[in-house]
Design an enzyme around this catalytic site. Structure first.
Site, PDB file in Angstrom:
ATOM      1  N   LYS A  17       0.842  -1.203   0.000  1.00 28.22           N
ATOM      2  CA  LYS A  17       0.000   0.000   0.000  1.00 28.22           C
ATOM      3  C   LYS A  17       0.877   1.254   0.000  1.00 28.22           C
ATOM      4  O   LYS A  17       0.672   2.167  -0.802  1.00 28.22           O
ATOM      5  CB  LYS A  17      -0.883  -0.007   1.253  1.00 28.22           C
ATOM      6  CG  LYS A  17      -1.531   1.330   1.558  1.00 28.22           C
ATOM      7  CD  LYS A  17      -2.408   1.280   2.804  1.00 28.22           C
ATOM      8  CE  LYS A  17      -1.682   1.526   4.108  1.00 28.22           C
ATOM      9  NZ  LYS A  17      -1.385   2.920   4.440  1.00 28.22           N
ATOM     10  N   ASN A  18       1.855   1.256   0.916  1.00 33.50           N
ATOM     11  CA  ASN A  18       2.625   2.484   1.117  1.00 33.50           C
ATOM     12  C   ASN A  18       3.613   2.764   0.005  1.00 33.50           C
ATOM     13  O   ASN A  18       4.267   3.802  -0.003  1.00 33.50           O
ATOM     14  CB  ASN A  18       3.321   2.448   2.485  1.00 33.50           C
ATOM     15  CG  ASN A  18       2.302   2.527   3.616  1.00 33.50           C
ATOM     16  OD1 ASN A  18       1.143   2.852   3.380  1.00 33.50           O
ATOM     17  ND2 ASN A  18       2.736   2.232   4.832  1.00 33.50           N
ATOM     18  N   ARG A  89      -4.615  10.250   4.284  1.00 30.75           N
ATOM     19  CA  ARG A  89      -3.544  11.218   4.482  1.00 30.75           C
ATOM     20  C   ARG A  89      -2.461  11.137   3.392  1.00 30.75           C
ATOM     21  O   ARG A  89      -1.810  12.129   3.065  1.00 30.75           O
ATOM     22  CB  ARG A  89      -2.925  10.954   5.853  1.00 30.75           C
ATOM     23  CG  ARG A  89      -2.071  12.056   6.319  1.00 30.75           C
ATOM     24  CD  ARG A  89      -1.546  11.793   7.697  1.00 30.75           C
ATOM     25  NE  ARG A  89      -0.888  12.972   8.201  1.00 30.75           N
ATOM     26  CZ  ARG A  89       0.341  13.294   7.901  1.00 30.75           C
ATOM     27  NH1 ARG A  89       1.061  12.528   7.121  1.00 30.75           N
ATOM     28  NH2 ARG A  89       0.870  14.397   8.382  1.00 30.75           N
ATOM     29  N   ASP A 113      -5.317  12.721  13.112  1.00 29.30           N
ATOM     30  CA  ASP A 113      -5.965  11.458  12.770  1.00 29.30           C
ATOM     31  C   ASP A 113      -5.766  10.491  13.920  1.00 29.30           C
ATOM     32  O   ASP A 113      -5.252  10.868  14.968  1.00 29.30           O
ATOM     33  CB  ASP A 113      -5.458  10.908  11.434  1.00 29.30           C
ATOM     34  CG  ASP A 113      -3.972  10.596  11.462  1.00 29.30           C
ATOM     35  OD1 ASP A 113      -3.399  10.457  12.558  1.00 29.30           O
ATOM     36  OD2 ASP A 113      -3.381  10.477  10.385  1.00 29.30           O
TER      37      ASP A 113
HETATM   38  N1  EPU Z   1       6.409  14.194  10.978  1.00 26.07           N
HETATM   39  C1  EPU Z   1       6.448  15.508  11.314  1.00 26.07           C
HETATM   40  N2  EPU Z   1       6.531  16.437  10.308  1.00 26.07           N
HETATM   41  C2  EPU Z   1       6.548  16.090   9.004  1.00 26.07           C
HETATM   42  C3  EPU Z   1       6.502  14.736   8.654  1.00 26.07           C
HETATM   43  C4  EPU Z   1       6.431  13.793   9.680  1.00 26.07           C
HETATM   44  O1  EPU Z   1       6.411  15.867  12.473  1.00 26.07           O
HETATM   45  O2  EPU Z   1       6.619  16.991   8.156  1.00 26.07           O
HETATM   46  C5  EPU Z   1       6.315  13.189  12.053  1.00 26.07           C
HETATM   47  C6  EPU Z   1       4.960  12.523  12.044  1.00 26.07           C
HETATM   48  O3  EPU Z   1       4.018  13.296  12.760  1.00 26.07           O
HETATM   49  C7  EPU Z   1       5.251  11.204  12.681  1.00 26.07           C
HETATM   50  C8  EPU Z   1       6.684  10.896  12.246  1.00 26.07           C
HETATM   51  O4  EPU Z   1       7.221  12.148  11.836  1.00 26.07           O
HETATM   52  O5  EPU Z   1       5.204  11.314  14.066  1.00 26.07           O
HETATM   53  C9  EPU Z   1       6.803   9.864  11.144  1.00 26.07           C
HETATM   54  O6  EPU Z   1       6.151  10.331   9.990  1.00 26.07           O
HETATM   55  P1  EPU Z   1       6.527   9.865   8.504  1.00 26.07           P
HETATM   56  O7  EPU Z   1       6.457  11.083   7.645  1.00 26.07           O
HETATM   57  O8  EPU Z   1       7.786   9.081   8.519  1.00 26.07           O
HETATM   58  O9  EPU Z   1       5.333   8.898   8.165  1.00 26.07           O
HETATM   59  P2  EPU Z   1       4.223   9.041   7.055  1.00 26.07           P
HETATM   60  O10 EPU Z   1       4.858   9.305   5.745  1.00 26.07           O
HETATM   61  O11 EPU Z   1       3.144   9.944   7.523  1.00 26.07           O
HETATM   62  C10 EPU Z   1       4.336   6.503   6.417  1.00 26.07           C
HETATM   63  C11 EPU Z   1       3.353   5.379   6.258  1.00 26.07           C
HETATM   64  C12 EPU Z   1       2.901   4.890   7.628  1.00 26.07           C
HETATM   65  C13 EPU Z   1       4.127   4.421   8.377  1.00 26.07           C
HETATM   66  C14 EPU Z   1       5.118   5.597   8.493  1.00 26.07           C
HETATM   67  C15 EPU Z   1       6.411   5.263   9.208  1.00 26.07           C
HETATM   68  C16 EPU Z   1       2.239   5.840   4.198  1.00 26.07           C
HETATM   69  C17 EPU Z   1       0.982   6.202   3.507  1.00 26.07           C
HETATM   70  N3  EPU Z   1       2.196   5.826   5.514  1.00 26.07           N
HETATM   71  O12 EPU Z   1       3.629   7.565   7.052  1.00 26.07           O
HETATM   72  O13 EPU Z   1       2.050   3.767   7.410  1.00 26.07           O
HETATM   73  O14 EPU Z   1       3.737   3.950   9.635  1.00 26.07           O
HETATM   74  O15 EPU Z   1       5.455   6.065   7.159  1.00 26.07           O
HETATM   75  O16 EPU Z   1       7.056   4.237   8.555  1.00 26.07           O
HETATM   76  O17 EPU Z   1       3.236   5.550   3.567  1.00 26.07           O
HETATM   77  C18 EPU Z   1       0.111   2.466   7.580  1.00 26.07           C
HETATM   78  O18 EPU Z   1       0.685   1.650   6.869  1.00 26.07           O
HETATM   79  O19 EPU Z   1      -1.028   2.272   7.992  1.00 26.07           O
HETATM   80  C19 EPU Z   1       0.797   3.710   7.944  1.00 26.07           C
HETATM   81  C20 EPU Z   1       0.255   4.640   8.719  1.00 26.07           C
END
Ligand code: EPU
Length: 427
Positions: A17-18, A89, A113
């Site tokens: 998915k990701n 998101r 969320d």
């Molecule tokens: N964060 C910030 N500022 C930013 C970006 C991130 O503070 O500008 C913080 C977030 O709030 C969070 C942490 O950094 O606390 C990690 O965020 P990250 O950006 O790494 O994650 P994401 O891109 O929002 C993706 C996956 C998640 C997975 C995480 C970590 C997708 C769609 N989502 O989220 O997967 O847990 O990376 O590996 O790719 C899921 O599979 O259900 C899922 C939520």
């Protein structure tokens, strides 16, 4: 373990998915028809397809074949509405491609969320370093670069997956070189970089902390296969470990699950890796195992709820630490309803393993929490009803069907979205 819900057999996972969602967004970077294969048939892919349609693309999904064909026009829209961003998101991953292609993107700010507030500051700071003017306007993050983006050195404060992806997708069409330090190293980043390279982009170092992107004038549409879903594969591996089962999971690179498999082994499971597959044989009762989530190659936060379930029925006590998201212990409260001994203090959960759980109605708050509660239901005496199981369809093509094929007694009611689990296993 007194038998019943022992998962046994083979299951195949499809594309991640990701990864698929970001590759769909990346297709915006090239005019023409991009074809993605091994795409999962999940609700989030449908939402991303709708978002791309609203931006002017034609999207055809062949569910049976697992393909998505995206025809991207010369002229694109530049707005991602709140309605869609709020539903998913990952919609924010169109930000980088749109500002690169159109010189303008306005993408709704997702807001809080179920797993925390999840800021966008790193996405915004990265695009600003590439020369975009970024501000918030009436709930939308607006990025403007009418004269195009310019490559720059960028050091991320934290290796955010989403920010790394948006910066890569913007930098690939920027003038000059971008050196991204403290980049996320997830396999999905490598998959995205491989797509961008196949499209004619210059991206080096993906999978390490420093990624170097040299911008090109334009990219061309290609065909690309999505990597296997390590989180879905990890889910079934945990399923085997939790239920004392024996499951061969196909369609995943075991290297992507190294630390997860180490944890399962520490918990008493036997783990055998094969080419593109992993087999996990659970013990009669797992041993408690400490887990702390971290960016890849650390333990994935997506599998943390499953570690809570495993420890709930394990022999001994363990600490589960969540370092990635601020509010991802919802599963703990629901597990307590099933009789688990879980105490949450900040980002730590202390779990004292119990001999048995007892079935009850519980609520799954997100994709992984809901799936983890379904697995908990398999080892709880009596019936467990997981409300909110519709979340599971956002990330797993046929979770209930897969579990049934592994011998579990699981049924799903469509309206209201509820899974009924006559758990027969007792500990
Ligand atoms: N964060 C910030 N500022 C930013 C970006 C991130 O503070 O500008 C913080 C977030 O709030 C969070 C942490 O950094 O606390 C990690 O965020 P990250 O950006 O790494 O994650 P994401 O891109 O929002 C993706 C996956 C998640 C997975 C995480 C970590 C997708 C769609 N989502 O989220 O997967 O847990 O990376 O590996 O790719 C899921 O599979 O259900 C899922 C939520």
């Amino acid at each position: 373990m007194l038998g019943g819900a022992r998962l046994a057999g083979e299951v195949a996972v499809v594309g991640a998915k990701n990864s698929a969602l970001k590759l769909m967004a990346a297709a915006l970077l090239a005019v023409g028809e991009t074809t993605l294969t091994n795409v999962p048939d999940i609700v989030d892919v449908t939402i991303m397809a709708e978002l791309l349609r609203r931006l002017g693309c034609t999207v055809q999904q062949d569910v049976a074949a697992g393909t998505v064909r995206l025809s991207v026009p010369e002229q694109l829209g530049h707005r991602a509405d709140y309605e869609l961003v709020r539903a998913m998101r990952a919609s924010i991953s169109v930000l980088g491609p749109l500002v690169a292609r159109c010189g303008l993107a306005d993408v709704a700010v997702p807001g809080g969320d179920a797993i925390g507030s999840r800021g966008l500051d790193l996405h915004a700071a990265g695009l600003t370093r590439l020369g975009a003017k970024v501000h918030i306007d009436h709930g939308y993050l607006v990025a403007q670069a009418p004269d195009g983006l310019v490559g720059a050195p960028i050091a991320l404060e934290f290796p955010s997956v989403g920010a790394t992806e948006n910066i890569l997708m913007a930098a690939v069409l920027a003038r000059g070189t971008t050196i991204l330090d403290n980049a996320a190293r997830e396999p999905e980043i490598v998959d995205l970089a491989q797509l961008l390279q196949a499209m004619g982009g210059h991206v080096e170092g993906a999978g390490t902390s420093t990624i170097v992107v040299t911008g090109v004038g334009e990219l061309h549409a290609v065909e690309h296969r999505v990597i296997g879903d390590r989180v879905a594969a990890g889910t079934y591996a945990f399923g085997a470990a939790i239920t004392g089962g024996d499951v061969l999971v196909r369609g995943v690179d075991p290297q992507h699950l190294r630390i997860v498999l180490d944890a399962l082994r520490e918990g008493g499971s036997q783990v055998r890796r094969q080419e593109g597959a992993v087999r996990v044989t659970g013990p009669a009762r797992p041993r408690a195992v400490d887990v702390a989530t971290l960016p890849f190659p650390g333990f994935p936060t997506g599998l943390q709820p499953f570690a809570l379930v495993l420890n709930s029925v394990a022999d001994g006590s363990a600490m589960v630490t969540e370092n990635m998201f601020e509010a991802r212990f919802h599963t703990a409260q629901e597990l307590a309803r099933l009789g688990a001994d879980v105490r949450v203090d900040g980002h730590h959960a202390l779990v004292r393993g119990r001999e048995r759980l007892s079935g009850a109605p519980v609520v799954g708050s997100d994709i992984r929490a809901a799936a983890a509660l379904v697995l908990a239901g398999l080892v709880a005496e009596g019936v467990t009803t997981v409300e909110g199981v519709a979340h599971v369809r956002r990330g797993y093509p046929d979770f209930a069907g897969d579990l049934r094929s592994l011998g579990a007694d699981v049924s799903t009611e469509v309206v209201p979205p509820v899974a009924l689990l006559p758990g027969r296993a007792q500990r």
